[in-house]
Structures are given as C-alpha cells and as structure tokens.
Write a protein that holds these residues in place. Sequence first.
Motif, PDB file in Angstrom:
ATOM      1  N   ARG A  48       0.743  -1.260   0.021  1.00  0.00           N
ATOM      2  CA  ARG A  48      -0.043  -0.044   0.170  1.00  0.00           C
ATOM      3  C   ARG A  48       0.903   1.190  -0.048  1.00  0.00           C
ATOM      4  O   ARG A  48       2.023   1.358   0.318  1.00  0.00           O
ATOM      5  CB  ARG A  48      -0.981   0.101   1.375  1.00  0.00           C
ATOM      6  N   ILE A  49       0.468   2.354  -0.398  1.00  0.00           N
ATOM      7  CA  ILE A  49       1.042   3.764  -0.479  1.00  0.00           C
ATOM      8  C   ILE A  49      -0.174   4.658   0.352  1.00  0.00           C
ATOM      9  O   ILE A  49      -1.039   4.324   0.633  1.00  0.00           O
ATOM     10  CB  ILE A  49       1.413   4.175  -1.526  1.00  0.00           C
ATOM     11  N   ASP A  50       0.506   5.998   0.619  1.00  0.00           N
ATOM     12  CA  ASP A  50      -0.312   7.003   1.339  1.00  0.00           C
ATOM     13  C   ASP A  50      -1.177   7.223   0.229  1.00  0.00           C
ATOM     14  O   ASP A  50      -1.352   7.292  -1.021  1.00  0.00           O
ATOM     15  CB  ASP A  50       0.799   8.033   1.405  1.00  0.00           C
ATOM     16  N   PRO A  53      -0.090  10.763  -2.982  1.00  0.00           N
ATOM     17  CA  PRO A  53       1.382  10.281  -3.426  1.00  0.00           C
ATOM     18  C   PRO A  53       2.521  10.994  -3.208  1.00  0.00           C
ATOM     19  O   PRO A  53       3.657  10.636  -3.055  1.00  0.00           O
ATOM     20  CB  PRO A  53       1.183  10.076  -4.909  1.00  0.00           C
ATOM     21  N   SER A  55       2.568  12.657  -0.481  1.00  0.00           N
ATOM     22  CA  SER A  55       2.375  12.772   1.148  1.00  0.00           C
ATOM     23  C   SER A  55       2.654  14.200   1.903  1.00  0.00           C
ATOM     24  O   SER A  55       3.025  14.220   2.999  1.00  0.00           O
ATOM     25  CB  SER A  55       3.595  11.969   1.671  1.00  0.00           C
ATOM     26  N   SER A  66       8.462   2.511   3.795  1.00  0.00           N
ATOM     27  CA  SER A  66       9.054   3.190   2.670  1.00  0.00           C
ATOM     28  C   SER A  66       9.655   2.413   1.534  1.00  0.00           C
ATOM     29  O   SER A  66      10.100   2.783   0.761  1.00  0.00           O
ATOM     30  CB  SER A  66      10.049   4.523   2.924  1.00  0.00           C
ATOM     31  N   ILE A 188       5.067  12.108  -7.247  1.00  0.00           N
ATOM     32  CA  ILE A 188       5.027  11.193  -6.490  1.00  0.00           C
ATOM     33  C   ILE A 188       6.328  11.399  -5.606  1.00  0.00           C
ATOM     34  O   ILE A 188       7.433  11.720  -6.286  1.00  0.00           O
ATOM     35  CB  ILE A 188       4.822   9.583  -6.917  1.00  0.00           C
ATOM     36  N   HIS A 191       8.866   7.651  -1.129  1.00  0.00           N
ATOM     37  CA  HIS A 191       8.169   7.050  -0.097  1.00  0.00           C
ATOM     38  C   HIS A 191       6.881   5.919  -0.582  1.00  0.00           C
ATOM     39  O   HIS A 191       6.849   5.021  -0.013  1.00  0.00           O
ATOM     40  CB  HIS A 191       7.737   7.929   1.014  1.00  0.00           C
ATOM     41  N   ASN A 192       6.390   6.384  -1.645  1.00  0.00           N
ATOM     42  CA  ASN A 192       5.141   5.878  -2.314  1.00  0.00           C
ATOM     43  C   ASN A 192       5.451   4.980  -3.636  1.00  0.00           C
ATOM     44  O   ASN A 192       4.516   4.726  -4.290  1.00  0.00           O
ATOM     45  CB  ASN A 192       4.144   6.917  -2.287  1.00  0.00           C
ATOM     46  N   TYR A 193       6.816   4.777  -3.660  1.00  0.00           N
ATOM     47  CA  TYR A 193       7.303   4.025  -4.757  1.00  0.00           C
ATOM     48  C   TYR A 193       7.210   2.563  -4.369  1.00  0.00           C
ATOM     49  O   TYR A 193       7.889   2.389  -3.514  1.00  0.00           O
ATOM     50  CB  TYR A 193       8.563   4.603  -5.218  1.00  0.00           C
ATOM     51  N   ARG A 194       6.724   1.652  -5.026  1.00  0.00           N
ATOM     52  CA  ARG A 194       6.591   0.271  -4.908  1.00  0.00           C
ATOM     53  C   ARG A 194       7.218  -0.952  -5.992  1.00  0.00           C
ATOM     54  O   ARG A 194       8.288  -1.302  -5.990  1.00  0.00           O
ATOM     55  CB  ARG A 194       5.535  -0.501  -4.593  1.00  0.00           C
TER      56      ARG A 194
END
Length: 438
Positions: A48-50, A53, A55, A66, A188, A191-194
């Motif tokens: 999941r991410i914030d 994107p 934040s 992260s 983005i 922190h929100n990169y997966r």
Amino acid sequence: MVRSVKVAVIGAGVAGLVAARELLRENHRVVVFEKARRIGGTWVYDSRIDSDPLSLDPNREIVHSSLYQSLRTNLPRHVMAFIDYPFRLREGGDQRTFPGHEEVLSFLDDFARDFGLTELIRFNSEVVRVERVGGRNDEWVVEWRVPELESVVWKEEMFEAVVVCSGHHTEPRVAEIPDIDKWPGRQIHSHNYRVPDTFRDQIVVLIGSGSSACDITRDISKVAKEIHLASRSPNVEVSKLNMYHNVWQHRKIVCVYEDSTVSFEEGSSVQADVILHCTGYNYHFPFLKTRGMLGIEDNRMHPLYKHVFQPMLAPWLSFGGITNKATVFQAMELQAKWVALVLSGNVLLPSEEEMLASIDKHYRFMDEGGIPKRYTHFLHPYEFEYLDWLAAAIGIPPLDQHIRHVYREALARIKGHQAFRDEWDVDGWILQLPAMAI
C-alpha cells in the motif's frame, strides 16, 4: 548508585529492538510500543501507499514503510549487523551478500526471538502523546490507542523515561519547484514507490542523487521511455549516462510549465509525464509534547546532545536512530548502550551547560564548513569519529577495522556500476586487506 528505571520505547524497528535489548541488559523495566502488528519498522514491506502520493496532505492515510519491492541493502551483511550478533547466512534464506529486505526482516525476527524481546512489545498500539507530568523530568505519561473490533480504545501509563525510536522515513521532504501548481503531470515521492509498472512508457523526471534515487532509476529504466535526473549538486555533469540507454543527467529544475515542460538549470528542457521526488524525509514526532524544549528547524532537531539526549530533559528523554550516513545498525546499538548505561547510573552525562556548549560547537563547525543545517544529523564523513566517541563513552573497544574498510569500500561502489552488489566478492576482498588493516 545503580538505578532500575521503568522505560517506554516508542517503536519496534531496528532502533527500538536494540534499545530494548540494551535496557534489559541493564535491568531496566521495559515496555515497547509498536503501532503495527509485527516488529521491523521500515523493514516491513507494505504494497500500500499513502492516499496522497506526495504525502503532503496532513489528513492522508499514512503507510509507515518506504520499502520498494526490489530493495536490497546498499551495505553488505558484514555491516548490516550488530556488534555481537552477526548477520549470518540462513538456511533457506537469501544467500546474497547484499540481501533483499525480506532477509533483513528475518534477521530482526531472529534477533527479537533470541533476546526475548517480543514479549515486551505491545503491538497495534499507536502512541499519540508523550509528555512530562507536573514539570518532573523523570515522570512521563504515554498515551496510546488500540483498535478493537469496530472501536478504538485509548490508554495511558506512567513511565520514568522514554526512548523515541519511531524512525524518520515516513514524513517526506519534497523539492520546491517554481510554478509547480501549474504543472499538469503526476507527482510522487519515493516513499510511495513500490514497483516500476506505473512508469511504463512514460517520461520521468527524477529529483535526487541518493541511494534510493540510484535504485529506483535502475528499477524503472527497464520500463520507462526516458528518465531525466535532476540534481542541485554543483558538481553534477550534464550528460547521457552510459550505463543506460534512456537516462540523462541534468542540473536542478528551474521552472515547469502548463504544457508539461520541465526546464533545467543548464538550459535544456523536456515534456514529462511524472516528477518523482527522491528527496529524503523530515523528522516528525507529532506525539511528543515538550512545550517548546525540543524543536525541528530545516530537519535539525535542537537541542540534541550527540544526536541522542535533550540536555534539559536528559537522561529521561532520549532518541535512537536519528543519525544518517553511518554503519546504521552499529550506530543504533552504541546509542542504545549509552542510553541504558546512563539511565542506570553506570555512565554519567556532562552537565546541561557542557552539553549545550558541545551542541553549539558542532553548529559552529557546520557553519564554518558551509554545511547546510539540514545535514545536522548526517554523520558522513565523520561517522567513525562519532562511533569511536560513543564506544569510548561506554567503555568498550572501537569497531573492528575490517568493518570500517568494508563500509568505506561499499560507499565508493554504490554509485558505480549498477550491478556492484552482485559483482563484489566482499569476503575475498577482506582476505586481500593487509593484516594490519584488519
């Protein structure tokens, strides 16, 4: 006189776990608060991410981790270990010298199990307030909330001391870009990169030059149409990067436009789909109420003696894992040993005045060297001076020389060839060191 203190540790990541172990070794009474369902902190991968994107929305749904899916350690397992607890190869585990995040989490699970730390932890317990009671430095209230079925239960408890180990990779810093509100593309934070899939066939401007920027560039270069790196470093060389077929290096962004154009300081520009901020994080402790006795300005926590103790509240309030750019696990371990020994009375702190004078001396050193305030808690290139100081303060030998050599060599290789993790035979390299260097 040796004391046994009731201590609250906030967070069950690396810093919190090693703090709990060292406090136990000094016979303190320890409770660890962890808002997640398991230990590991930032080493727990969450797909999941914030909800925002970038934040930036204070009301966003926040995801603590992260980690990106492909993340491997930048340092070899020789350095990703505690002084007396090596990061050994695990049967059935990731055998690589630079293992993936799953293996680091398994290492932390083993550490918690072997030292009996899990039973100290209150899981699903999000701390919302830490505050002194009645003006006493050795009396703190910790308030937390626990989700139960369809409601939330609020609880509080008194402690003599608090060690804050809640991490600093959750509140992103973003680049300040002129006219960014007019720019129509997607933004983005790392922190929100997966995973790289969302960047397929897109033109990406990536801001930053740290470890995550290098890793994510390698990741998304396999699917993106183009990647344009933007750096504010004065030493950056504007060029196409030879190791990639679709990556260019630029100077910093100077302006963006409504037609999706991003302009760089050297005069070039590109029409981009995405701006990806790999720009680091802010220290953020919304639960900590010190009535102005501890502030954060441009990512400088002030005043903080040796990055651990607030002089007016020492030793009853301390921090673990604030520092950056070092042999991270050993740094946290030495800080934890220091805190535990000071709380028990086996090691004494300087006077409040002496601690404040030491902090001011460090600030003057930074000012004279032109070091920006935001790097206050970055140890490099003086990391081993700091670690040696900690070791001397608690009366143990300094870190082994081979750890220092491996760490420095790893830093030199990180920005080299993208396959440095798999090409470097660390054990063979150590064997070739001169005997006096080991």
